[in-house]
Design a protein around this motif. Structure first.
Motif, PDB file in Angstrom:
ATOM      1  N   SER A 107       5.191   7.334   0.576  1.00 16.06           N
ATOM      2  CA  SER A 107       5.739   6.290   1.442  1.00 16.06           C
ATOM      3  C   SER A 107       4.979   4.992   1.219  1.00 16.06           C
ATOM      4  CB  SER A 107       5.652   6.713   2.905  1.00 16.06           C
ATOM      5  OG  SER A 107       4.309   6.899   3.305  1.00 16.06           O
ATOM      6  N   GLY A 108       5.517   3.903   1.794  1.00 13.43           N
ATOM      7  CA  GLY A 108       4.853   2.618   1.684  1.00 13.43           C
ATOM      8  C   GLY A 108       5.444   1.762   0.579  1.00 13.43           C
ATOM      9  N   ARG A 109       4.659   0.841   0.099  1.00  9.14           N
ATOM     10  CA  ARG A 109       5.112  -0.183  -0.859  1.00  9.14           C
ATOM     11  C   ARG A 109       5.031   0.337  -2.287  1.00  9.14           C
ATOM     12  NH1 ARG A 109       2.740  -5.997   1.208  1.00  9.14           N
ATOM     13  NH2 ARG A 109       3.836  -6.049   3.218  1.00  9.14           N
TER      14      ARG A 109
ATOM     15  N   GLN B 113       1.160   5.413   0.550  1.00  9.49           N
ATOM     16  CA  GLN B 113       0.546   6.569   1.186  1.00  9.49           C
ATOM     17  C   GLN B 113       1.133   7.848   0.613  1.00  9.49           C
ATOM     18  OE1 GLN B 113       2.122   4.130   3.486  1.00  9.49           O
ATOM     19  NE2 GLN B 113       0.210   2.999   3.182  1.00  9.49           N
TER      20      GLN B 113
ATOM     21  N   GLN C  85       0.844  -1.191   0.000  1.00  2.77           N
ATOM     22  CA  GLN C  85       0.000   0.000   0.000  1.00  2.77           C
ATOM     23  C   GLN C  85       0.881   1.242   0.000  1.00  2.77           C
ATOM     24  OE1 GLN C  85      -2.816  -0.053   3.176  1.00  2.77           O
ATOM     25  NE2 GLN C  85      -4.170   1.441   2.190  1.00  2.77           N
TER      26      GLN C  85
END
Length: 119
Positions: free
Chosen positions: A25-27, A3, A1
């Motif tokens: 940010s995140g995956r 962000q 996910q």
């Protein structure tokens, strides 16, 4: 996910400038596109600018060419939208969004930041 968090909106007089920031940010995938969009009251959302994360290549809507500049900081995982010569018609909520390279749609969106340009 993934962000995304926008910041930097505000109230500015016509002819002024603002710089929006979008922290990603995140995956995220290894290569992706971040776009800025805007939506004014009573109007459909429209694309403003986009940038490819690896190559840095950019694209702009005709309405903002020469006035807005999209850029990125790899170190800060942040995409910027420098907006100069602002016009009342630029008033809108500005959103940033993410899509993987090759994906047809932007699937992750921030909550938006309000930009108001007074005449």
């Amino acid at each position: 996910q993934v962000q995304l968090v926008e910041s930097g909106g505000g109230l500015v007089q016509a002819g002024g400038s603002l710089r929006l920031s979008c922290v990603v940010s995140g995956r995220t995938s290894s290569n992706y596109v971040v776009g800025w969009f805007r939506q004014a009251p009573g109007k459909e959302r429209e694309s403003v600018a986009s940038i490819r994360w690896v190559s840095g290549s950019t694209s702009y809507a005709d309405s903002v060419k020469g006035r807005f500049t999209i850029s990125k900081s790899n170190a800060k995982n942040t995409v910027y939208l420098q907006m100069n010569s602002l016009e009342p018609e630029d008033t809108a909520v500005y959103y940033c969004a993410h899509r993987a390279m090759g994906a047809p749609d932007f699937t992750s969106w921030g909550r938006g930041t309000q930009v108001t340009v007074s005449s």
